[in-house]
Design an enzyme around this catalytic site. Structure first.
Site, PDB file in Angstrom:
ATOM      1  N   ASP A 253      -4.536   7.524 -15.172  1.00 30.61           N
ATOM      2  CA  ASP A 253      -3.690   6.506 -14.555  1.00 30.61           C
ATOM      3  C   ASP A 253      -3.086   5.539 -15.575  1.00 30.61           C
ATOM      4  O   ASP A 253      -3.232   4.318 -15.449  1.00 30.61           O
ATOM      5  CB  ASP A 253      -4.490   5.708 -13.514  1.00 30.61           C
ATOM      6  CG  ASP A 253      -5.241   6.570 -12.532  1.00 30.61           C
ATOM      7  OD1 ASP A 253      -4.695   7.621 -12.156  1.00 30.61           O
ATOM      8  OD2 ASP A 253      -6.360   6.211 -12.142  1.00 30.61           O
TER       9      ASP A 253
ATOM     10  N   GLU B 195       1.396   6.720  -3.839  1.00 28.05           N
ATOM     11  CA  GLU B 195       0.500   5.744  -4.467  1.00 28.05           C
ATOM     12  C   GLU B 195       0.997   5.446  -5.880  1.00 28.05           C
ATOM     13  O   GLU B 195       2.048   5.916  -6.300  1.00 28.05           O
ATOM     14  CB  GLU B 195      -0.929   6.308  -4.526  1.00 28.05           C
ATOM     15  CG  GLU B 195      -1.025   7.624  -5.283  1.00 28.05           C
ATOM     16  CD  GLU B 195      -2.418   8.239  -5.245  1.00 28.05           C
ATOM     17  OE1 GLU B 195      -3.382   7.531  -5.007  1.00 28.05           O
ATOM     18  OE2 GLU B 195      -2.509   9.462  -5.472  1.00 28.05           O
TER      19      GLU B 195
END
Length: 540
Positions: free
Chosen positions: A14, A187
């Site tokens: 991420d 997301e």
């Protein structure tokens, strides 16, 4: 120079990448591992150096009892107004209808800290990022969680204005600006003001082999105003099953001083057993989700496109204005525990290393035996990431158990349900012995049992080694540090992969670690002393 992907090997998921003047920074998720948020810096995007983690105190991060793969999800690093801003999420529930979480904000004028006490922002959804608009306004952009079973749980991307005078959100300004595509699971949003338009980068498809990144844009920040990029997605490997890099998606965009563009995303490098198809299963990602960087160009309609196609490239042209950065050529390291602080490559589970866990210095690491490796509260262990498919790791340990409930040794660890180790313990037959055990989805197996190796009387230290060779790994022991004996047990490395854990558990985000641990679940806190740790990467 060439960027060779992954640029951050091993569990570095991420990525949130930014540039401040001529220096690039990447912040990565750490989940239940302490300290929270992993930071790297570089001036060339090719060579990266690890920085101290910002969330290094329980004031900033309290994860005791967090489930595996809870904790820090998708931190967002930004720079504005002369300081670094870090938004981070502490997730307390990973499975079921709910995702109880809190988003926090901390700031620092120096990337190395100190970082301010956390400000509680909200709990609307995870993967929150802070957008600093050109007009001075700031907004929180986030995935939105819907627990209701009759709706999809990923309820679009929400934008909420942030008031810098009060350092609080303005909830009445919240609106959904993007619903995502039919792929769902939208997301990881990052918002940018580029070329007079707002560009939203967001992940979809789940952080597995269907993962992708989409781009949408709008001239305003009005509700549902963003249109998706035509001929998307922006990046994915769903339709490139034979490519070395997989799962690319969730990430962040950055420009160079001379106006080039790059995109950092998570990536995995799955492998297969020799008797498996290369596409089903697509593979086992023992190194977890890593970080890749791809070059980006803009088409004639002002949409961003990955150079080489949406599958990305292993080798990417470095920025033309890159400044050569001095960094280690690999992640091999040796630790004699002779420094006043633990090396920044070490992590602990959920809680910081304190005197209740042990001590270090003067050539010794002492770990106080506490709960089992299956626990989520008090685990006496330090560990570091697997950052290569092939490596040897070894240590030297002194431990004097008087109960089978006391254990200390060398572990390969994914989470509380998936791990193995070689350790010193005690049994009724031979007293102090060496055993190898594995926890596979909470099914515990002792491999030596009555044949556990007796430690000769008068032996003060035992040496342990693990040899990891991509698809499998073994353990060895020595009583003198030079003559090694291999335990005749070959373990399947796939059990320590994201993809294996996903089959039975919703928390599958971290990759494998190798570490040192001491257990005394009898509660007598028998200590173990380790004299060194050596991690040596081996070429494929």
């Amino acid at each position: 120079m060439k960027i060779t992907n992954p640029v951050l090997p091993g569990f570095n998921a991420d990525p949130s990448m930014i540039r401040v003047d001529d220096t690039y920074y990447i912040a990565n998720s750490t989940f239940e591992w302490f300290p929270g948020v992993r930071l790297h810096e570089s001036k060339d995007m090719v060579h990266w150096n690890l920085l101290p983690s910002p969330l290094s105190t329980t004031t900033l991060l309290d994860m005791k009892g967090n489930p595996s793969s809870g904790g820090i999800w998708a931190p967002d690093l930004s720079y504005a107004d002369g300081k670094f801003w870090l938004i981070y999420t502490d997730v307390k529930i990973t499975e079921g209808a709910f995702k109880d979480m809190t988003n926090y904000l901390t700031t620092a004028t120096d990337i190395r800290g100190p970082w301010s006490d956390p400000i509680k922002v909200n709990g609307v959804g995870f993967d929150a990022s802070l957008f600093h608009d050109n007009d001075g306004k700031k907004y929180l952009v986030q995935q939105t969680w819907d627990h209701r079973e009759y709706n999809h749980p990923f309820d679009g991307i929400t934008l909420t204005e942030f008031d810098t005078s009060t350092m609080k959100l303005m909830p009445h300004t919240a609106r959904t600006i993007y619903d995502g595509t039919a792929v769902k699971l939208v997301e990881g949003p990052h918002l940018y003001n580029i070329k007079g338009q707002y560009y939203l980068f967001a992940a979809e498809g789940g952080t597995v082999f269907t993962h992708q990144e989409v781009v949408a844009r709008s001239k305003t920040l009005d509700p549902h105003s963003f249109e998706s990029e035509p001929d998307g997605p922006f990046i994915t490997n769903f339709d490139t099953p034979d490519f070395y890099l997989q799962k690319q998606g969730h990430g962040a965009l950055v420009d160079t001083p001379s106006g080039e563009w790059y995109y950092a995303s998570l990536v995995s490098r799955p492998w297969n057993h020799k008797n498996e198809s290369s596409t089903d299963p697509r593979g086992w990602s023992t190194l977890g989700r890593e970080t890749s960087i791809q070059k980006v160009e803009w088409d004639d309609q002002d949409w961003p496109r990955v150079v080489g196609g949406h599958g990305g490239q292993v080798e990417v042209e470095a920025p033309k204005d890159a400044i050569l950065t001095d960094a280690p050529s690999n992640h091999s390291r040796h630790d004699e525990f002779d420094k006043p602080a633990l090396d920044i490559d070490w992590n602990t589970l959920r809680i910081p290393f304190t005197d209740t866990m042990g001590s270090y210095g003067n050539g010794e690491l002492k770990l106080i035996g506490r709960g089992s490796l299956a626990g989520t509260f008090d685990t006496s262990m330090i560990a570091s990431r697997w950052q290569a498919f092939n490596f040897d790791a070894e240590t030297k340990v002194k431990f004097n158990p008087y109960s089978y409930q006391q254990m200390a040794g060398l572990t390969n660890f994914y989470n509380d349900k998936h791990w193995s180790w070689i350790f010193i313990t005690w049994n009724e037959k031979n007293g102090a012995v060496i055993e190898v055990a594995q926890n596979d989805n909470n099914n515990y197996t002792s491999y030596l049992k009555d044949d556990a190796i007796k430690i000769p009387d008068g032996t003060e230290y035992v040496w342990f080694k693990t040899k990891v060779r991509k698809q499998s790994y073994t353990y060895e022991y020595s009583f003198d540090g030079s003559t090694w004996h291999e335990i005749p047990v070959e373990l399947d490395a796939a059990i320590l992969s994201d993809d294996y854990v996903l089959q039975n558990y919703g928390g599958f985000f971290t990759g494998a670690f190798v570490g040192l641990a001491a257990v005394d679940y009898a509660g007598y806190e028998e200590p173990a002393t380790f004299n060194y740790f050596d991690y040596k990467e081996i070429d494929d």
